[in-house]
Design an enzyme around this catalytic site. Structure first.
Site, PDB file in Angstrom:
ATOM      1  N   ASN A 155       1.921 -34.795 -21.836  1.00 52.47           N
ATOM      2  CA  ASN A 155       2.059 -34.614 -23.782  1.00 52.47           C
ATOM      3  C   ASN A 155       3.730 -34.623 -23.415  1.00 52.47           C
ATOM      4  O   ASN A 155       3.773 -33.785 -24.852  1.00 52.47           O
ATOM      5  CB  ASN A 155       0.992 -33.389 -24.491  1.00 52.47           C
ATOM      6  CG  ASN A 155       1.384 -32.289 -23.243  1.00 52.47           C
ATOM      7  OD1 ASN A 155       2.827 -32.386 -22.477  1.00 52.47           O
ATOM      8  ND2 ASN A 155       1.362 -30.808 -23.589  1.00 52.47           N
ATOM      9  N   ASP A 189      -2.777 -34.781 -24.185  1.00 47.36           N
ATOM     10  CA  ASP A 189      -2.720 -33.110 -23.403  1.00 47.36           C
ATOM     11  C   ASP A 189      -3.778 -32.842 -22.446  1.00 47.36           C
ATOM     12  O   ASP A 189      -4.924 -33.448 -23.422  1.00 47.36           O
ATOM     13  CB  ASP A 189      -2.653 -31.938 -24.749  1.00 47.36           C
ATOM     14  CG  ASP A 189      -2.786 -30.902 -24.642  1.00 47.36           C
ATOM     15  OD1 ASP A 189      -3.201 -30.662 -23.550  1.00 47.36           O
ATOM     16  OD2 ASP A 189      -2.717 -29.968 -25.552  1.00 47.36           O
ATOM     17  N   TYR A 222       1.856 -17.863 -15.799  1.00 44.67           N
ATOM     18  CA  TYR A 222       1.863 -19.329 -14.566  1.00 44.67           C
ATOM     19  C   TYR A 222       1.137 -18.751 -13.554  1.00 44.67           C
ATOM     20  O   TYR A 222       0.446 -19.402 -13.181  1.00 44.67           O
ATOM     21  CB  TYR A 222       3.279 -19.151 -14.889  1.00 44.67           C
ATOM     22  CG  TYR A 222       3.343 -20.666 -13.641  1.00 44.67           C
ATOM     23  CD1 TYR A 222       3.029 -21.581 -13.891  1.00 44.67           C
ATOM     24  CD2 TYR A 222       4.092 -20.393 -12.268  1.00 44.67           C
ATOM     25  CE1 TYR A 222       3.638 -23.240 -13.567  1.00 44.67           C
ATOM     26  CE2 TYR A 222       4.394 -21.766 -11.137  1.00 44.67           C
ATOM     27  CZ  TYR A 222       4.345 -23.258 -11.924  1.00 44.67           C
ATOM     28  OH  TYR A 222       4.313 -24.518 -11.100  1.00 44.67           O
TER      29      TYR A 222
END
Ligand code: UDP
Length: 320
Positions: free
Chosen positions: A37, A61, A150
């Site tokens: 994306n 995406d 993350y």
């Protein structure tokens, strides 16, 4: 392995690692479908592949339903912001691509009966209390800290991958990637390698966070990619570390970069240490040696020389 040309989908294929992986797969004769994306990836990373009949780029995406027509043999799920600065800027997207994106990519693998390779990370070990880190270590992660977006997304991605493996019998691989560097890193991604190189090339002070005694171990991108391909071609399902065990403090690293850039005189400017910045990191690669017969081949000096050359051109052209 299929008898006809293998077809690989690479999510995040316009990113730093993803684009090198696309190159390596094409060199091995794969057809490659690159999905990205372009949140942190760039078309510059794949522009040299434009016009190749073996390569297709789809701007997409992967947290949304993924549609890829025809046969697919391998899915390399590499989409994610991957530098601390990027995942601080895009915390929700980072969580979404690790969770929803992994689910969609696994769904595609199941629908196509393809092999699925997850790009995981040394960040699953958090700020480790075991050193060096073997795959058997469960980690020390702060779920609500700034890096948690993350770390936890990747931990979820590993759990989801193993669930698809166990419950659906999907053929899966998990690679835990340690610090990797090379050409095509973004000059402004905030990571220590491009930051120090660009600072040194411009003759500016090197910004060392904290006292610089924290350690990292840096792997050159071609070594990493060859390990990933060996893993994809193996039959090993549990997570495996890939990285270079040569460990340096960030201060030693700053000295090495200034020397290699021909600027050994540059001052160090200390900045605050980011929250939850791991104090040490070094991969235990015994498993990769044993299972894949893999070990890094490129010395830090040679890998950095190529990387510095790449950034030197960018700086000279005024693009950085
Ligand atoms: N770092 C630094 N100066 C910089 C950028 C990073 O001293 O300009 C430090 C950072 O605090 C960390 C190490 O370098 O200890 C590696 O940081 P990076 O962002 O490359 O990746 P990490 O390994 O933390 O994910």
């Amino acid at each position: 392995m299929p008898k006809t040309r293998p077809v690989s989908v690479v999510t995040g294929g316009a990113g730093f690692l993803g684009s090198h992986l696309c190159d390596a797969l094409l060199a091995r004769g794969h057809r490659v479908v690159c999905l990205d994306n372009l949140l942190t990836g760039t078309v510059e990373n794949i522009e040299h592949l434009a016009g190749s009949e073996s390569f297709q780029f789809i701007k997409h995406d992967v947290t949304q339903y993924i549609y890829v027509p025809g046969r697919v043999d391998f899915i390399f799920h590499f989409a994610s912001p991957a530098s601390p600065a990027d995942y601080l800027q895009y915390p929700i997207q980072t969580l979404k691509v690790g969770a929803l994106g992994t689910h969609k990519a696994l769904g595609l693998a199941r629908a196509k009966n393809a092999r699925f390779i997850l790009a995981s990370t040394s960040e699953v070990y958090g700020d480790p209390q075991v050193h060096p880190q073997p795959e058997s270590y469960w980690g020390n992660v702060n779920p609500i800290g700034p890096r948690g977006v993350y770390d936890e997304a990747k931990r979820f991605a590993e759990a989801m991958t193993m669930a698809y493996h166990r419950y659906h019998g999907l053929d899966t691989r998990i690679v835990r990637i340690f610090n990797t560097y090379g050409p095509r890193m973004r000059s402004n991604d905030g990571r220590v390698v491009p930051t120090f190189i660009v600072q040194a090339l411009k003759g500016r002070p090197l910004t060392v966070y904290g006292d610089g005694t924290q350690t990292r171990s840096f792997c050159y991108v071609s070594d990493l990619v060859s390990g990933i391909i060996s893993l994809a071609e193996s039959s090993y399902h549990d997570p495996i570390n890939l990285g270079n065990p040569q460990e340096l403090s960030i201060l030693q690293f700053a000295e090495t970069i200034s020397k290699l850039c021909g600027r050994p005189d540059l001052p160090i400017e200390h900045r605050p240490l980011p929250v939850d910045d791991p104090k040490v990191r070094q991969p235990d690669i015994s498993l990769a040696r044993e299972i894949l017969g893999w070990a890094p081949q490129v010395s830090l000096e040679n890998g950095l020389a190529d990387t510095i050359e790449y950034f030197r051109k960018l700086v000279a052209s005024g693009r950085v």
